[in-house]
Design a protein around this motif. Structure first.
Motif, PDB file in Angstrom:
ATOM      1  N   UNK A 118       0.788  -1.223   0.000  1.00 26.31           N
ATOM      2  CA  UNK A 118       0.000   0.000   0.000  1.00 26.31           C
ATOM      3  C   UNK A 118       0.819   1.271   0.000  1.00 26.31           C
ATOM      4  N   UNK A 119       2.082   1.181   0.377  1.00 27.39           N
ATOM      5  CA  UNK A 119       2.921   2.376   0.374  1.00 27.39           C
ATOM      6  C   UNK A 119       3.865   2.407  -0.823  1.00 27.39           C
ATOM      7  N   UNK A 120       3.798   1.405  -1.690  1.00 28.59           N
ATOM      8  CA  UNK A 120       4.676   1.331  -2.865  1.00 28.59           C
ATOM      9  C   UNK A 120       3.983   1.935  -4.082  1.00 28.59           C
ATOM     10  N   UNK A 121       4.730   2.731  -4.833  1.00 28.24           N
ATOM     11  CA  UNK A 121       4.233   3.295  -6.076  1.00 28.24           C
ATOM     12  C   UNK A 121       4.831   2.532  -7.247  1.00 28.24           C
ATOM     13  N   UNK A 122       4.004   2.318  -8.266  1.00 24.24           N
ATOM     14  CA  UNK A 122       4.461   1.691  -9.499  1.00 24.24           C
ATOM     15  C   UNK A 122       4.029   2.591 -10.645  1.00 24.24           C
ATOM     16  N   UNK A 123       4.979   2.941 -11.488  1.00 28.39           N
ATOM     17  CA  UNK A 123       4.700   3.788 -12.650  1.00 28.39           C
ATOM     18  C   UNK A 123       4.638   2.912 -13.893  1.00 28.39           C
ATOM     19  N   UNK A 124       3.520   2.988 -14.614  1.00 28.61           N
ATOM     20  CA  UNK A 124       3.317   2.164 -15.804  1.00 28.61           C
ATOM     21  C   UNK A 124       2.948   3.088 -16.963  1.00 28.61           C
ATOM     22  N   UNK A 125       3.636   2.926 -18.090  1.00 30.86           N
ATOM     23  CA  UNK A 125       3.314   3.711 -19.279  1.00 30.86           C
ATOM     24  C   UNK A 125       2.535   2.852 -20.266  1.00 30.86           C
ATOM     25  N   UNK A 126       1.903   3.518 -21.221  1.00 35.23           N
ATOM     26  CA  UNK A 126       1.157   2.795 -22.254  1.00 35.23           C
ATOM     27  C   UNK A 126      -0.097   2.140 -21.727  1.00 35.23           C
ATOM     28  N   UNK A 127      -0.825   2.845 -20.878  1.00 36.46           N
ATOM     29  CA  UNK A 127      -1.980   2.243 -20.198  1.00 36.46           C
ATOM     30  C   UNK A 127      -3.307   2.446 -20.912  1.00 36.46           C
ATOM     31  N   UNK A 128      -3.275   2.983 -22.131  1.00 37.09           N
ATOM     32  CA  UNK A 128      -4.525   3.136 -22.880  1.00 37.09           C
ATOM     33  C   UNK A 128      -5.145   1.787 -23.198  1.00 37.09           C
ATOM     34  N   UNK A 129      -4.314   0.845 -23.579  1.00 38.28           N
ATOM     35  CA  UNK A 129      -4.801  -0.488 -23.922  1.00 38.28           C
ATOM     36  C   UNK A 129      -3.639  -1.461 -23.838  1.00 38.28           C
ATOM     37  N   UNK A 130      -3.933  -2.707 -24.066  1.00 35.13           N
ATOM     38  CA  UNK A 130      -2.892  -3.713 -24.138  1.00 35.13           C
ATOM     39  C   UNK A 130      -2.245  -4.060 -22.815  1.00 35.13           C
ATOM     40  N   UNK A 131      -0.957  -4.393 -22.891  1.00 36.81           N
ATOM     41  CA  UNK A 131      -0.232  -4.887 -21.736  1.00 36.81           C
ATOM     42  C   UNK A 131      -0.157  -3.857 -20.611  1.00 36.81           C
TER      43      UNK A 131
END
Length: 109
Positions: free
Chosen positions: A28-41
């Motif tokens: 709950x205290x960890x941040x994860x940055x993800x790109x390309x989140x419109x669709x797909x993986x």
């Protein structure tokens, strides 16, 4: 024969128990940055990590992608607009992440 089957069943449940142990403490205290989140993986990864309890910062290229992701996930997910071809957009998102995460932005290796 029955003892052999009982041993296999016990090993199977032991394997499942070990496999499902949490690998990342205090999600709950960890941040994860993800790109390309419109669709797909990227979209699937952002949704999965949100369900696992992480705080997700999801970068989308379109407003529709941001809206769809916000509707499908919890309040721990934050969406942002990112155009990787624009240096200003990348700098803006990097500053937002630095402000939001602060000193809690460590890298898990």
């Amino acid at each position: 024969m029955y003892l052999y089957l009982l041993g296999l069943v016990v090993l199977y449940y032991l394997y499942r128990w070990v496999r499902e142990l949490p690998r990342v403490p205090d999600k709950g205290s960890r941040y994860v940055y993800v790109t390309g989140c419109d669709s797909g993986f990227g979209n699937l990864l952002a949704r999965h990590l949100d369900k696992q309890g992480f705080r997700v910062i999801a970068a989308c290229f379109t407003e529709k992608g941001e809206e769809d992701l916000k509707k499908a996930c919890s309040g721990n997910l934050i969406t942002t607009h990112l155009d990787v071809t624009s240096k200003d957009s990348v700098d803006k998102v990097a500053a937002m992440i630095k402000d939001r995460v602060g000193t809690r932005g460590d890298v898990l290796g």
